[in-house]
Motif scaffolding. Structure first.
Motif, PDB file in Angstrom:
ATOM      1  N   THR A 135     -24.889   2.544 -22.704  1.00 59.79           N
ATOM      2  CA  THR A 135     -25.875   2.520 -21.619  1.00 59.79           C
ATOM      3  C   THR A 135     -26.884   1.399 -21.819  1.00 59.79           C
ATOM      4  OG1 THR A 135     -25.632   4.887 -21.326  1.00 59.79           O
ATOM      5  CG2 THR A 135     -27.607   3.879 -20.392  1.00 59.79           C
ATOM      6  N   ARG A 136     -27.430   1.292 -23.022  1.00 64.54           N
ATOM      7  CA  ARG A 136     -28.457   0.277 -23.275  1.00 64.54           C
ATOM      8  C   ARG A 136     -27.933  -1.142 -23.128  1.00 64.54           C
ATOM      9  NH1 ARG A 136     -33.417   2.329 -25.468  1.00 64.54           N
ATOM     10  NH2 ARG A 136     -33.470   4.397 -24.548  1.00 64.54           N
ATOM     11  N   LEU A 137     -26.671  -1.351 -23.505  1.00 67.13           N
ATOM     12  CA  LEU A 137     -26.091  -2.687 -23.349  1.00 67.13           C
ATOM     13  C   LEU A 137     -25.524  -2.910 -21.953  1.00 67.13           C
ATOM     14  CD1 LEU A 137     -24.183  -3.265 -26.718  1.00 67.13           C
ATOM     15  CD2 LEU A 137     -26.384  -4.215 -25.995  1.00 67.13           C
ATOM     16  N   ASP A 138     -25.509  -1.845 -21.151  1.00 64.53           N
ATOM     17  CA  ASP A 138     -24.982  -1.900 -19.792  1.00 64.53           C
ATOM     18  C   ASP A 138     -23.535  -2.415 -19.789  1.00 64.53           C
ATOM     19  OD1 ASP A 138     -25.095  -1.490 -17.045  1.00 64.53           O
ATOM     20  OD2 ASP A 138     -25.792  -3.544 -16.645  1.00 64.53           O
ATOM     21  N   LEU A 139     -22.720  -1.808 -20.658  1.00 61.88           N
ATOM     22  CA  LEU A 139     -21.321  -2.224 -20.773  1.00 61.88           C
ATOM     23  C   LEU A 139     -20.503  -1.692 -19.603  1.00 61.88           C
ATOM     24  CD1 LEU A 139     -20.605  -1.569 -24.566  1.00 61.88           C
ATOM     25  CD2 LEU A 139     -21.203  -3.738 -23.472  1.00 61.88           C
ATOM     26  N   LYS A 140     -19.693  -2.546 -19.058  1.00 59.02           N
ATOM     27  CA  LYS A 140     -18.731  -2.138 -18.045  1.00 59.02           C
ATOM     28  C   LYS A 140     -17.581  -1.436 -18.770  1.00 59.02           C
ATOM     29  CE  LYS A 140     -21.090  -4.585 -15.048  1.00 59.02           C
ATOM     30  NZ  LYS A 140     -22.442  -4.320 -15.499  1.00 59.02           N
ATOM     31  N   PRO A 141     -16.811  -0.596 -18.070  1.00 55.99           N
ATOM     32  CA  PRO A 141     -15.714   0.126 -18.740  1.00 55.99           C
ATOM     33  C   PRO A 141     -14.737  -0.789 -19.484  1.00 55.99           C
ATOM     34  CG  PRO A 141     -16.101   1.060 -16.574  1.00 55.99           C
ATOM     35  CD  PRO A 141     -16.974  -0.157 -16.670  1.00 55.99           C
ATOM     36  N   GLU A 142     -14.382  -1.911 -18.867  1.00 54.93           N
ATOM     37  CA  GLU A 142     -13.448  -2.822 -19.543  1.00 54.93           C
ATOM     38  C   GLU A 142     -14.086  -3.483 -20.767  1.00 54.93           C
ATOM     39  OE1 GLU A 142     -15.340  -4.712 -15.991  1.00 54.93           O
ATOM     40  OE2 GLU A 142     -13.990  -3.010 -16.187  1.00 54.93           O
ATOM     41  N   GLN A 143     -15.407  -3.735 -20.708  1.00 51.47           N
ATOM     42  CA  GLN A 143     -16.103  -4.274 -21.874  1.00 51.47           C
ATOM     43  C   GLN A 143     -16.156  -3.229 -22.995  1.00 51.47           C
ATOM     44  OE1 GLN A 143     -19.819  -5.347 -19.856  1.00 51.47           O
ATOM     45  NE2 GLN A 143     -19.576  -7.412 -20.698  1.00 51.47           N
ATOM     46  N   ALA A 144     -16.496  -2.010 -22.630  1.00 54.95           N
ATOM     47  CA  ALA A 144     -16.601  -0.934 -23.624  1.00 54.95           C
ATOM     48  C   ALA A 144     -15.270  -0.718 -24.334  1.00 54.95           C
ATOM     49  CB  ALA A 144     -17.070   0.354 -22.964  1.00 54.95           C
ATOM     50  N   GLN A 145     -14.187  -0.810 -23.594  1.00 48.38           N
ATOM     51  CA  GLN A 145     -12.862  -0.608 -24.160  1.00 48.38           C
ATOM     52  C   GLN A 145     -12.565  -1.645 -25.245  1.00 48.38           C
ATOM     53  OE1 GLN A 145      -9.743  -0.867 -21.251  1.00 48.38           O
ATOM     54  NE2 GLN A 145      -8.300   0.263 -22.512  1.00 48.38           N
ATOM     55  N   LYS A 146     -13.056  -2.871 -25.082  1.00 49.03           N
ATOM     56  CA  LYS A 146     -12.847  -3.927 -26.075  1.00 49.03           C
ATOM     57  C   LYS A 146     -13.940  -3.920 -27.143  1.00 49.03           C
ATOM     58  CE  LYS A 146     -10.618  -6.921 -22.695  1.00 49.03           C
ATOM     59  NZ  LYS A 146     -10.769  -8.125 -21.871  1.00 49.03           N
ATOM     60  N   PHE A 147     -15.143  -3.529 -26.735  1.00 49.60           N
ATOM     61  CA  PHE A 147     -16.310  -3.554 -27.626  1.00 49.60           C
ATOM     62  C   PHE A 147     -16.190  -2.579 -28.791  1.00 49.60           C
ATOM     63  CE2 PHE A 147     -20.329  -1.533 -28.774  1.00 49.60           C
ATOM     64  CZ  PHE A 147     -21.095  -2.616 -29.163  1.00 49.60           C
ATOM     65  N   TRP A 148     -15.870  -1.314 -28.492  1.00 43.84           N
ATOM     66  CA  TRP A 148     -15.937  -0.262 -29.511  1.00 43.84           C
ATOM     67  C   TRP A 148     -14.995  -0.460 -30.683  1.00 43.84           C
ATOM     68  CZ3 TRP A 148     -20.124   2.005 -30.452  1.00 43.84           C
ATOM     69  CH2 TRP A 148     -21.053   2.202 -29.427  1.00 43.84           C
ATOM     70  N   PRO A 149     -13.761  -0.896 -30.483  1.00 41.23           N
ATOM     71  CA  PRO A 149     -12.920  -1.131 -31.676  1.00 41.23           C
ATOM     72  C   PRO A 149     -13.500  -2.214 -32.598  1.00 41.23           C
ATOM     73  CG  PRO A 149     -11.556  -0.994 -29.721  1.00 41.23           C
ATOM     74  CD  PRO A 149     -12.982  -1.017 -29.255  1.00 41.23           C
ATOM     75  N   ILE A 150     -14.018  -3.291 -32.016  1.00 32.68           N
ATOM     76  CA  ILE A 150     -14.619  -4.367 -32.813  1.00 32.68           C
ATOM     77  C   ILE A 150     -15.850  -3.842 -33.549  1.00 32.68           C
ATOM     78  CG2 ILE A 150     -15.775  -6.623 -32.709  1.00 32.68           C
ATOM     79  CD1 ILE A 150     -14.039  -7.207 -30.194  1.00 32.68           C
ATOM     80  N   TYR A 151     -16.698  -3.133 -32.831  1.00 34.39           N
ATOM     81  CA  TYR A 151     -17.926  -2.597 -33.411  1.00 34.39           C
ATOM     82  C   TYR A 151     -17.628  -1.601 -34.531  1.00 34.39           C
ATOM     83  CZ  TYR A 151     -22.410  -0.267 -33.880  1.00 34.39           C
ATOM     84  OH  TYR A 151     -23.573   0.268 -34.392  1.00 34.39           O
ATOM     85  N   ASN A 152     -16.678  -0.698 -34.298  1.00 30.43           N
ATOM     86  CA  ASN A 152     -16.378   0.334 -35.298  1.00 30.43           C
ATOM     87  C   ASN A 152     -15.824  -0.257 -36.593  1.00 30.43           C
ATOM     88  OD1 ASN A 152     -17.303   2.429 -33.673  1.00 30.43           O
ATOM     89  ND2 ASN A 152     -15.299   2.776 -32.773  1.00 30.43           N
ATOM     90  N   ILE A 153     -14.964  -1.249 -36.487  1.00 27.73           N
ATOM     91  CA  ILE A 153     -14.428  -1.905 -37.684  1.00 27.73           C
ATOM     92  C   ILE A 153     -15.550  -2.555 -38.468  1.00 27.73           C
ATOM     93  CG2 ILE A 153     -12.997  -3.840 -38.493  1.00 27.73           C
ATOM     94  CD1 ILE A 153     -11.049  -3.087 -36.170  1.00 27.73           C
ATOM     95  N   PHE A 154     -16.410  -3.297 -37.761  1.00 25.27           N
ATOM     96  CA  PHE A 154     -17.534  -3.956 -38.426  1.00 25.27           C
ATOM     97  C   PHE A 154     -18.479  -2.931 -39.044  1.00 25.27           C
ATOM     98  CE2 PHE A 154     -22.009  -5.272 -38.039  1.00 25.27           C
ATOM     99  CZ  PHE A 154     -22.023  -6.271 -38.998  1.00 25.27           C
ATOM    100  N   ASN A 155     -18.818  -1.907 -38.303  1.00 24.06           N
ATOM    101  CA  ASN A 155     -19.765  -0.900 -38.776  1.00 24.06           C
ATOM    102  C   ASN A 155     -19.231  -0.162 -40.005  1.00 24.06           C
ATOM    103  OD1 ASN A 155     -22.351   0.319 -38.364  1.00 24.06           O
ATOM    104  ND2 ASN A 155     -21.277   2.170 -37.720  1.00 24.06           N
ATOM    105  N   ASP A 156     -17.954   0.189 -39.996  1.00 19.72           N
ATOM    106  CA  ASP A 156     -17.347   0.859 -41.154  1.00 19.72           C
ATOM    107  C   ASP A 156     -17.400  -0.033 -42.393  1.00 19.72           C
ATOM    108  OD1 ASP A 156     -16.824   3.024 -39.520  1.00 19.72           O
ATOM    109  OD2 ASP A 156     -14.676   2.580 -39.318  1.00 19.72           O
ATOM    110  N   SER A 157     -17.072  -1.293 -42.212  1.00 20.34           N
ATOM    111  CA  SER A 157     -17.105  -2.241 -43.324  1.00 20.34           C
ATOM    112  C   SER A 157     -18.533  -2.406 -43.853  1.00 20.34           C
ATOM    113  CB  SER A 157     -16.550  -3.588 -42.864  1.00 20.34           C
ATOM    114  OG  SER A 157     -16.722  -4.561 -43.856  1.00 20.34           O
ATOM    115  N   ARG A 158     -19.485  -2.509 -42.936  1.00 20.23           N
ATOM    116  CA  ARG A 158     -20.887  -2.670 -43.324  1.00 20.23           C
ATOM    117  C   ARG A 158     -21.386  -1.458 -44.099  1.00 20.23           C
ATOM    118  NH1 ARG A 158     -24.261  -1.259 -39.538  1.00 20.23           N
ATOM    119  NH2 ARG A 158     -26.319  -0.993 -40.325  1.00 20.23           N
TER     120      ARG A 158
END
Length: 146
Positions: A42-65
């Protein structure tokens, strides 16, 4: 006899409540994770297609961090009060290696993420995790007051 029955009943009630809270813990984590995803989306105002690509990238980075931060935390713990100079130097060297890796990982993360969202959104993302944590903390504090 009624006194002992009452004590036993109170004990069972207290134990049952504690047990129920423990079994709901995973459910609460799932709710918390869902709330975090909704908050950031919501805060980033992600469109559904953006969210679909965003979350896998974010989760991998966040887990590693998180893994790197846990390792650095372990390095900072002193089990013995008598830490040799060689061990202290080794721990500090490892800490710097982890920090360098984290910088490289973050640069890759930003590069990968920039194909999905804007740089302005990436900058906004930096503070959203802390903002979400503050939001959850405030809600828990308010709920505890009630």
């Amino acid at each position: 006899m009624k006194k002992y029955t009452l004590i036993a009943l109170m004990f069972l009630l207290a134990f049952g409540t504690t047990y129920a809270q423990r079994t709901d813990e995973k459910y609460d984590r799932e709710k918390l994770e869902s709330a975090r995803v909704a908050f950031i989306t919501t805060r980033l105002d992600l469109k559904p297609e953006q969210a679909q690509k965003f979350w896998p990238i974010y989760n991998i980075f966040n887990d590693s961090r998180e893994k790197s931060l846990r390792e650095m935390s372990q390095l900072g713990r002193i089990k013995d009060l008598q830490l040799s100079e060689a061990e202290a130097k080794s721990r500090l060297t490892r800490k710097f290696e982890i920090q360098r890796k984290m910088i490289v990982d973050e640069e890759k993360f930003v590069k990968d993420l920039s194909t999905v969202i804007t740089y302005n959104q990436i900058i906004q993302l930096n503070g959203l995790s802390r903002e979400f944590a503050r939001h959850i903390y405030q809600r828990r504090r308010d709920d505890d007051k009630k």
